[in-house]
Structure formats: structure tokens, C-alpha cells
Design a protein around this motif. Structure first.
Motif, PDB file in Angstrom:
ATOM      1  N   HIS A 175       1.963   9.587  -6.363  1.00  0.00           N
ATOM      2  CA  HIS A 175       2.810  10.633  -5.895  1.00  0.00           C
ATOM      3  C   HIS A 175       4.041  11.501  -6.390  1.00  0.00           C
ATOM      4  N   PHE A 224       0.839   4.053  -2.723  1.00  0.00           N
ATOM      5  CA  PHE A 224       1.152   5.839  -2.600  1.00  0.00           C
ATOM      6  C   PHE A 224       2.458   6.395  -2.490  1.00  0.00           C
ATOM      7  N   LEU A 225       3.529   5.515  -3.209  1.00  0.00           N
ATOM      8  CA  LEU A 225       4.497   6.860  -3.504  1.00  0.00           C
ATOM      9  C   LEU A 225       4.787   6.604  -4.988  1.00  0.00           C
ATOM     10  N   ASP A 238      -0.005  -1.252   0.231  1.00  0.00           N
ATOM     11  CA  ASP A 238       0.140  -0.405  -0.124  1.00  0.00           C
ATOM     12  C   ASP A 238       1.089   1.121   0.078  1.00  0.00           C
ATOM     13  N   ALA A 239       2.142   1.364   0.759  1.00  0.00           N
ATOM     14  CA  ALA A 239       2.772   2.608   0.820  1.00  0.00           C
ATOM     15  C   ALA A 239       3.066   2.587  -0.370  1.00  0.00           C
TER      16      ALA A 239
END
Lengths: 286, 286
Positions: free
Chosen positions: A67, A63-64, A59-60
DNA sequence: TTTATTAATGCACTTTAAACATTAGTGTCA
DNA sequence: TGACACTAATGTTTAAAGTGCATTAATAAA
């Protein structure tokens, strides 16, 4: 953390396959593996869930990926622009504009600029409405003339003028004058128009005209570029509605019928523009 | 290119002195020197004009300093948020809110959230109006209640409610009721108010009230936090105008006089929020 | 002219990164 | 079930890059 590591991460996050990714990046699989590990250690964030057989984003990591991609684009854009500054191409102003300006307003502005700043090089491009803001923000153009109302807090804007719309039809066409603009006639026509994507200002203006003449356009050919539209109209394939400016072109085989609806032309530029030349050109025009 | 190089560049671009900068960065002057050289070579852009005795930014360097600083902040913010995601602090929602919500709306929303999502941790902070957008965009908070009308294309918003303003005065004060709100009385008062920076929506509302009561406030004490304002009012040092919600607090020594002017309360959040929990909490509230 | 200041550089040493080859899991198919 | 193919990780060697120390070169100030 290196910019390479970030590119590698973004590449792998798209491909989700070490060997294929490393091949595309022209590095070895082991190198890529260690780069990703290094990035994960430095950030102290697990980016991928991997087994001995497969890779997927955590998930992290997801996200990265989402973004970092736009951030890196922005970052690269600043570098490109810094190079421009260094090469003194501060003497270049890049402008995007609708085709309908080609024959009246654009020559007028360009001669104004050339008169005041004879050494300035002007780059002209045409963009679709939905790319205008992006190109400004990423320093790909410096000014944007547009028929569209954009609202971005990165940009300033000014209304340059309002002008009339006109129906444009083939010379041979039944429609000869304003008095022929009746629902029963108009509803038989094919229309050639820009993409009428809802939520934008230009489609709303066109829809307004359709509503007024009680037109329910059945077959529509889409083009966002005025010169294309007029050429198509000249072939008799359909009719269109364009800013009256377009009539200043020397296309043969079409006629224009002005109607009492108006369309704006805006100029957009970056808020807090650094480049003094661009600032000057903007204030020359506005 | 490494993130260190960029930090070093930004540090040097502020300090404009190699030895001092390298000392602050805990590296040697030679290392810093070579890092900057390396960056210049890799970018193929001259960043500093240097003599053997001094350093200053080139135009390109100045441009990159100005644009890289916010980009790097954004970048760091994404990392911090990715860590949050990894630690499953996806179970945490961080909210900023005006103090005037403390006693009625905020408890109401919090009990709603706690009822629906018992395991969710809620972090509450108060910010000045001019930091609200920044904290949202940089992932420092997830939702912002605000009395101010912000317009950012990164954010979505919704009007939560309109409520009345009220004069708040000390218990002992001459002003007892609505009928005492006369120009001659009001103009003798000290006012304790948030910073009335022009261009923001809240000052305009306050100014509106001043205009209506023909007040020309001569001495004004500034505070952006409702609890501070009310405490000061209780000491008799001055009077204020606050959202009527504040009257739900149990401060002794003050009274509230409702007036027929209203103030909005908005909720702001990031467009395209990734975190499903935050999305759920937002739709719970709106 | 001397001295202090400051960015660049030569040099020795350490750390990091690269490629290659190999290993260790994991799924597939006969 | 066992042989095989696939794939990410790792051990090893070699090359490159970074680090600190000491020194140099240029410049301004005294």
C-alpha cells in the motif's frame, strides 16, 4: 518517521537482503539496520521476520509494502507538480492523444489554444490506452484525448466527436472499394491492429466490425500507434481499420475505404483541476 | 523529510500563524520555523509567503496542502490496518449496515458467519450513506451493506436483494390500509425521512414514490437511522417510508403498509482485499 | 513616536544519525 | 564434526541535526 526510512523499507522489502540493499542505497548496512529498527519501533509494527541469516516480510510488512508504494508515488507526483506551479510552468499544458488526431483535430485544437493563449506552451505525448488514467492522476499529463471509455472517479470527461472507421489498404491491393469488403476476401488478410485486450471499449468496437463482415482474423500484427500502423499497411504487409481522420495524413501508397461504423473521441481531465489555465483550455476545447 | 515536518506544514497551513501553531503542536516557535524552512529547502519549493508579521500559502503550498491532507490520511489508515494485521485481529471483520437490516437479514448473515467461522469477531457500526465509501477505502470498515448505489473504482459490489418499501404510520393513524394512500390524505402528513440529498440513488427512489402518490411533502423531519425514524413515527409525530424489513422489529404502536415499490440492498468491499478471512466472509454472503 | 505583535536567528545543549569495526548466530562443505 | 563463509545486530566514536531560550528585526496599530 522520515521519507528516507520509508524508501529504505520499500527497497529492503524488494531486495530482502540488508547488505545488498544498503549498497544500492549508498548507506552502510548498520545504518539500514537501525533505520528499519527505528521504523518498526515508531510504528510499533514488526515489518520483517529476520534470523541472523535471512529476512522476509511479515504479513503486516507485506501489507504496508503493497500500500505504501502507490502512496509514495502519488506523494512524489504532488511534489513534482508543486515545483511546476512554482516555476510558473502553470503556463504549460501537457496533453496525451491518439495518433489518429495528428492530422485534423489536433492542429485545429492547438491553433485554437495558441490563438487564445499565445504564451502557453503545449507538451504533446502519445500513450497507450492503459496508461492514460494513471498519467492524469499522477499529474504527468493534464489532459488526455482518448478513443477509450475510461471510468475513474478522479476524472471528468466529455465526448468530443464521433467519426467513421475506415479500412486502410495498400494502393496495390485487391480491395478497391466498399463492394470488395466480402468475407471471403477479408478473411485472407493479415490485420494490423492495436492490442485487443478484452474489457476495453476500443476492442469491442473492432470486434463489432469483424462480426459484421464475418471476419475471423487469423494473423494479427499489434501496434497501438496510428502512424506505425499506416506505414506498415503501405508496405503491403497487411491491412487495418482506423478512424477516418487518419486519411488526412499525407502517407502515400495507401487508400482508405470508409465504412458505416463510428468511433468516439473523448477528452479526459482531473476532477477539480486546480490550475486555472488548464481549466480554461479544457473549456475552450469542450 | 519527516512525517512531523509534513504534519507541521499542514497544521501551519490551516492556522497561518507560527506561534499559535507551535503552541498547538507543543513545540517552540523557533523549532517550527526551522522545520518549515527545512522542508522548503529539501523540496526546493517556497510553501509560504511570509512577512515579519504574517504568513500565507503560496500557490504551490496551497496545492500541496490540498493534496497532502488526503494522502496522509490514507497513509495513517494503512498503519492502523497493519497493526490490526499484526495483532491477528485478522480475526475481526468490521461491517457497516443500514438499520433496516437489523431484524431480518443481519441476524441471518451473522449466524451464517458464526457458523462457518466460530472464532471470528464481528464489529457492527452504522454510518451515513456519504461516509460508507470513505470508511471502506480507509480500512475503517471491511464491508458495507448499503441501500445506496456507489461507484468507486476502489470497490467491488454485489446486489444482495431487492425488497419492498412500506409506509409506516402510528397505530392510531387515519391511514389504515393501501386504499387510504390518496394524495389528499398523504399531503396532510409530516414525513420523517433520511436527508434527501440530490445525486444519490435513495432520494431518487423516495421521490419516485412521492411522484406516484402525488405527494408534495411540506414538513419533513430528517433522520438517516431506521430505528430513530420508527420510534418517531410511534409517537405520532409523522409518518415515513421504509424498507419492509423494518417491520420485523418489535416496535409497538406502528403499522406497516407495503407498497409496490422496491429498494435494493448492496454489499460493498475493497477490490483486491488482502485479508483472506474478509474474502471468505464476502463469498459466504454473496 | 511608542508599543505590541510576530517571524527569524544566534547560541548553548541535547538528541539523533553515520560509519567503522566487531560480534553472534546459522547454514555449508570438506 | 569442525572450519569457514555469510549475514544481521550492536558498541563506539564522531559529526550533524534538532530543541529551547533569549534576542532581533520588521511591521502595524495606538
Amino acid at each position: 518517521m522520515t521519507s528516507n526510512q520509508i524508501s529504505y523499507f520499500l527497497a529492503l522489502s524488494k531486495e530482502l537482503h540488508y547488505w545488498r540493499t544498503s549498497y544500492q542505497l549508498n548507506i552502510t548496512q548498520s545504518s539500514l539496520s537501525r533505520h528499519i529498527q527505528g521504523l518498526e519501533q515508531e510504528l510499533n509494527v514488526q515489518l520483517f521476520k529476520r534470523t541472523k541469516r535471512s529476512v522476509e516480510l511479515t504479513d503486516a510488512g507485506k501489507f504496508l509494502k503493497d500500500h505504501w508504494e502507490p502512496i509514495m508515488e502519488q506523494f512524489d507526483a504532488t511534489i513534482a507538480y508543486a515545483k511546476k506551479i512554482e516555476q510558473g510552468s502553470l503556463g504549460t499544458v501537457s496533453i496525451t492523444h491518439p495518433g489518429s488526431m495528428d492530422h485534423r483535430l489536433l492542429p485545429q485544437f492547438l491553433s485554437k489554444i495558441a490563438g487564445q493563449y499565445p504564451l502557453v506552451k503545449t507538451e504533446l505525448i502519445q500513450l497507450r490506452y492503459d496508461q492514460e488514467v494513471e498519467f492524469l492522476v499522477k499529474f504527468k499529463v493534464d489532459m488526455a484525448f482518448s478513443r477509450y471509455k475510461h471510468s475513474s472517479e478522479m476524472l471528468d470527461s466529455k465526448l468530443i466527436e464521433m467519426e467513421s472507421f475506415a479500412f486502410v489498404v495498400s494502393d496495390m491491393h485487391d480491395i478497391k472499394s466498399n463492394s470488395d469488403l466480402k468475407p471471403d476476401i477479408l478473411n485472407k488478410q493479415r490485420f494490423i491492429l492495436p492490442a485487443l485486450q478484452p474489457g476495453y471499449s476500443y476492442p469491442a468496437l473492432i470486434q463489432n466490425i469483424f462480426d459484421h463482415y464475418q471476419i475471423n482474423p487469423s494473423i494479427v500484427i499489434e501496434s497501438d500507434f496510428a502512424s506505425t500502423v499506416v506505414s506498415l499497411v503501405a508496405t503491403g504487409i497487411g491491412i487495418s481499420i482506423v478512424p477516418i481522420s487518419v486519411s488526412f495524413s499525407s502517407v502515400v501508397g495507401v487508400k482508405f475505404i470508409e465504412i458505416p461504423f463510428t468511433i468516439p473521441l473523448y477528452l479526459y481531465w482531473r476532477k477539480n483541476e486546480d490550475n486555472p489555465l488548464i481549466r480554461n483550455v479544457i473549456s475552450l476545447i469542450t
